[in-house]
Design an enzyme around this catalytic site. Structure first.
Site, PDB file in Angstrom:
ATOM      1  N   GLY A   1       4.805   6.132  -3.506  1.00  0.00           N
ATOM      2  CA  GLY A   1       6.129   5.547  -3.634  1.00  0.00           C
ATOM      3  C   GLY A   1       6.557   4.963  -2.304  1.00  0.00           C
TER       4      GLY A   1
ATOM      5  N   ASP B   1       3.459 -19.944   0.582  1.00  0.00           N
ATOM      6  CA  ASP B   1       3.701 -21.005  -0.384  1.00  0.00           C
ATOM      7  C   ASP B   1       2.902 -20.715  -1.657  1.00  0.00           C
ATOM      8  OD1 ASP B   1       1.050 -21.610   0.254  1.00  0.00           O
ATOM      9  OD2 ASP B   1       1.607 -23.233   1.624  1.00  0.00           O
TER      10      ASP B   1
ATOM     11  N   HIS C   1       0.824  -1.199   0.000  1.00  0.00           N
ATOM     12  CA  HIS C   1       0.000   0.000   0.000  1.00  0.00           C
ATOM     13  C   HIS C   1       0.863   1.256   0.000  1.00  0.00           C
ATOM     14  CE1 HIS C   1      -4.327  -1.260   1.127  1.00  0.00           C
ATOM     15  NE2 HIS C   1      -3.698  -2.316   0.645  1.00  0.00           N
ATOM     16  N   ASP C   2       1.926   1.247   0.763  1.00  0.00           N
ATOM     17  CA  ASP C   2       2.800   2.410   0.825  1.00  0.00           C
ATOM     18  C   ASP C   2       3.407   2.716  -0.536  1.00  0.00           C
ATOM     19  OD1 ASP C   2       4.273   4.469   2.396  1.00  0.00           O
ATOM     20  OD2 ASP C   2       6.013   3.295   1.774  1.00  0.00           O
TER      21      ASP C   2
ATOM     22  N   ASP D   1       8.008   5.306   0.554  1.00  0.00           N
ATOM     23  CA  ASP D   1       8.561   6.396   1.362  1.00  0.00           C
ATOM     24  C   ASP D   1       7.973   6.435   2.772  1.00  0.00           C
ATOM     25  OD1 ASP D   1       5.995   7.265   0.874  1.00  0.00           O
ATOM     26  OD2 ASP D   1       6.568   9.284   0.194  1.00  0.00           O
TER      27      ASP D   1
END
Length: 330
Positions: A72, A258, A66-67, A74
């Protein structure tokens, strides 16, 4: 040509609102002379958190994704707005409200562990800690370990409105998924590999109930769903259930990293529409089949995709800082 216009428009728009910043300064040995034990310090903190909560691993991995996709890589998703504007930051956008609190706490705890080493105090960015923690939760749950490129700076901006249209939704089809990932320099194979992160974690009932109750006027259940699986989902997410009740994304091995996720797709057991479309669409099916039958191929593709994801929107020079507190700018 008209078929490709939405795809191209999405890419061009992303270049206008989300400039590609240089990641050339990222290095695997970035902290070798600054904070030589950074990796072991982060890993120890992450391992302790995983032992405390099963939500830590999927939450931390999802937090990194999500970041990177919003402003970007950051750590802008970590920022908390002042009290009088407490609902204006990224994490208060509806697409981020389901992020696990344990994930945020993992980064805070890892940052504290790093800063406790006097050689490292206020020298390691929250963005780099997040990238390391994402790698560690993968390897600690049975997935591949890999070397993380480091040297990111932390961003200074986090807005609720800034999340809009920058994260994939559970009802996306393959065209929309490809367009969004391509806007960040990621291929269809990268997208399918990163989707494999759904081998961990859960989704709330309100993210997929339309597939099992209100698919259309003529069918109550999405016909692409495995009937037995749909029946199980209906039992858990019945009409009167609290929409915050959750279901594991991988019903087979929900706590192990997995390739069971892909085998589930082959059986019509993808929980979200955006999961199952990877098998139902013939353009993506060969890759799903490969990853389902070849764990090594999946893990190698996942590492490659995570490395590319970690380069998205990296801040350099005056564009960022090394935050002393991950939750606020210096």
């Amino acid at each position: 040509m008209k078929h490709f216009q939405p795809f191209l428009s999405a890419i061009l728009l992303s270049l206008l609102i989300f400039p590609r910043l240089s990641s050339a300064h990222l290095r695997k040995d970035y902290y070798s002379n600054i904070c030589p034990d950074v990796e072991s310090l982060v890993r120890a903190a992450v391992q302790q958190k995983i032992q405390q909560s099963t939500i830590t691993a999927p939450g931390t991995l999802r937090l990194f994704f999500h970041d990177c996709f919003v402003r970007g890589c950051d750590a802008s998703v970590m920022l908390v707005s002042p009290k009088n504007k407490s609902s204006s930051d990224e994490r208060h956008n509806s697409d981020d409200l389901s992020l696990a609190g344990d994930a945020f706490d993992t980064i805070v705890k890892a940052k504290a562990a790093v800063d406790a080493d006097r050689r490292c105090t206020n020298k390691v960015s929250c963005a780099d800690i997040m990238a390391l923690a994402a790698r560690d939760v993968v390897s600690l749950t049975g997935g591949p370990s890999y070397t993380v490129e480091l040297g990111r700076l932390d961003g200074r901006i986090s807005t609720r409105a800034g999340v809009r249209h920058r994260l994939p939704h559970p009802d996306f089809d393959l065209n929309r998924l490809n367009a969004m990932f391509a806007s960040h320099g990621l291929t269809q194979t990268d997208m399918i590999a990163l989707s494999g992160a759904h081998t961990l974690g859960f989704a709330h009932c309100n993210r997929f109930t339309r597939r099992i109750r209100e698919f259309s006027k003529t069918r109550r259940v999405d016909p692409t769903l495995n009937p037995s699986y749909a029946a199980q989902l209906l039992q858990t997410c019945h009409p009167n259930v609290d929409p915050r009740v959750s279901v594991t994304l991988d019903p087979e091995t929900p706590h192990a990293f997995d390739n069971a996720y892909y085998r589930n797709l082959q059986k019509g057991m993808g929980l979200l529409t955006s999961d199952q479309v990877l098998f139902n669409d013939p353009r993506a099916r060969p890759t799903v089949n490969l990853f389902a039958s070849n764990s090594t191929a999946f893990k190698e593709a996942f590492v490659s995709a995570m490395t590319k994801l970690g380069r998205v929107g990296v801040k350099t020079g005056g564009e960022g800082e090394v935050r002393r507190d991950c939750n606020k700018i210096n």
